[in-house]
Design an enzyme around this catalytic site. Sequence first.
Site, short mmCIF file in Angstrom:
data_model
loop_
_atom_site.label_atom_id
_atom_site.label_comp_id
_atom_site.label_asym_id
_atom_site.label_seq_id
_atom_site.Cartn_x
_atom_site.Cartn_y
_atom_site.Cartn_z
N ASP A 271 0.86 -1.19 0.00
CA ASP A 271 0.00 0.00 0.00
C ASP A 271 0.89 1.23 0.00
O ASP A 271 2.07 1.17 0.41
CB ASP A 271 -0.91 0.02 1.22
CG ASP A 271 -1.92 1.16 1.16
OD1 ASP A 271 -2.75 1.15 0.24
OD2 ASP A 271 -1.87 2.06 2.02
N SER A 272 0.35 2.34 -0.45
CA SER A 272 1.10 3.58 -0.43
C SER A 272 1.37 4.05 1.00
O SER A 272 2.26 4.86 1.24
CB SER A 272 0.36 4.67 -1.20
OG SER A 272 -0.92 4.89 -0.62
N CYS B 155 -4.18 -1.38 -2.42
CA CYS B 155 -4.26 0.06 -2.59
C CYS B 155 -5.08 0.31 -3.85
O CYS B 155 -4.72 -0.18 -4.93
CB CYS B 155 -2.86 0.63 -2.75
SG CYS B 155 -2.77 2.38 -3.19
N ASN B 156 -6.18 1.01 -3.72
CA ASN B 156 -7.04 1.24 -4.87
C ASN B 156 -6.36 2.08 -5.94
O ASN B 156 -6.52 1.84 -7.13
CB ASN B 156 -8.34 1.90 -4.42
CG ASN B 156 -9.31 0.91 -3.82
OD1 ASN B 156 -10.06 0.25 -4.52
ND2 ASN B 156 -9.28 0.78 -2.50
N THR B 157 -5.59 3.08 -5.53
CA THR B 157 -4.92 3.93 -6.50
C THR B 157 -3.89 3.15 -7.30
O THR B 157 -3.82 3.26 -8.53
CB THR B 157 -4.26 5.14 -5.81
OG1 THR B 157 -5.25 5.85 -5.06
CG2 THR B 157 -3.65 6.07 -6.84
N GLU C 152 -4.95 9.84 8.50
CA GLU C 152 -3.53 9.65 8.79
C GLU C 152 -3.03 10.63 9.85
O GLU C 152 -2.00 10.39 10.47
CB GLU C 152 -2.72 9.75 7.50
CG GLU C 152 -3.03 8.61 6.54
CD GLU C 152 -1.91 8.32 5.57
OE1 GLU C 152 -1.06 9.20 5.38
OE2 GLU C 152 -1.90 7.20 5.01
N CYS D 41 -11.43 3.00 -0.94
CA CYS D 41 -10.10 3.36 -0.43
C CYS D 41 -9.95 2.61 0.88
O CYS D 41 -10.86 2.61 1.72
CB CYS D 41 -9.98 4.86 -0.21
SG CYS D 41 -8.45 5.36 0.61
N THR D 42 -8.80 1.98 1.06
CA THR D 42 -8.64 1.11 2.23
C THR D 42 -8.50 1.89 3.53
O THR D 42 -8.54 1.31 4.61
CB THR D 42 -7.42 0.19 2.04
OG1 THR D 42 -6.26 0.99 1.69
CG2 THR D 42 -7.67 -0.82 0.93
N HIS D 43 -8.36 3.22 3.45
CA HIS D 43 -8.38 4.04 4.66
C HIS D 43 -9.81 4.22 5.20
O HIS D 43 -10.01 4.35 6.41
CB HIS D 43 -7.84 5.45 4.37
CG HIS D 43 -6.36 5.54 4.30
ND1 HIS D 43 -5.62 4.94 3.31
CD2 HIS D 43 -5.46 6.19 5.10
CE1 HIS D 43 -4.34 5.23 3.50
NE2 HIS D 43 -4.22 5.98 4.56
#
Length: 274
Positions: free
Chosen positions: A11-12, A74-76, A159, A193-195
């Site tokens: 993931d980013s 990560c979706n992006t 974050e 989005c995984t967040h």
Amino acid sequence: MPISQPIGIFDSGYGGLTVMKEILQQLPQYDYIYLGDNARAPYGNRSFETVYRYTLQCVEWFFEQGCPLVILACNTASAKALRSIQQNDLQRLNPDNRVLGVIRPTTEVIGQYTTSKKIGILATRGTVNSGSYTIEIEKFYPDITVTQEACPIWVPLIENNEHNSPGADYFVQKHLEHIIQQEAGIDVLLLACTHYPLLLDKIRKFLPDGIKVISQGEIVANSLADYLQRHPGIENRCSRSGERTFYTTDDPEDFDAHASIFFGEALHSKHLNL
């Protein structure tokens, strides 16, 4: 051949830990390496070329660690880099390895959750602009109407550990109201989005009754379990010691302090210089 052949999860930043948490619940027997590219996060507003270059660099590193399978949690990265890596780079890097994303497993089953045939996608600007969800859902469910909403402030809120603050209410409510106003009759919202699962309580607070909210973690975990069952050649190469190793391209101490919010338990990461 390396003794340990873990499954790589990329993931980013931190969000992929919400996916990893669900994968570990279903498939705890395998070894895993997690890499968060925090030094170059967020990916959401970066160009296709930049996301592709960063993601490819990380995939190459996973392969060097002996990973036969890498999950882009990560979706992006899934939207902007996965197809290019699969089509252009895998043959050169290691044709026996595999790289999978989170978009296709989600779009394969999303139609099972809606009765109105109207779905809303909440995502980063990069994922929305890629059109990946619209394209993939069209393949599996051509009768479904997809409405997208970019929520660029949500990841920074999470974050910075502000997602539970009263100040986050405004930004959550704003985007929910906007997507619902765009298309009447939406009965499913996908957190693409995984967040975003960390905002789930606030999202439900501001949603009308009758709209389901879908997170990706469990869907991706189910899909991975199915994939390994259907691909014994890959599954047999995955080592099984239950080991979990975490890396970040930024400061490990800072990563560990934030990561527990996403992972649900304390962890200890190592620094990776890319």
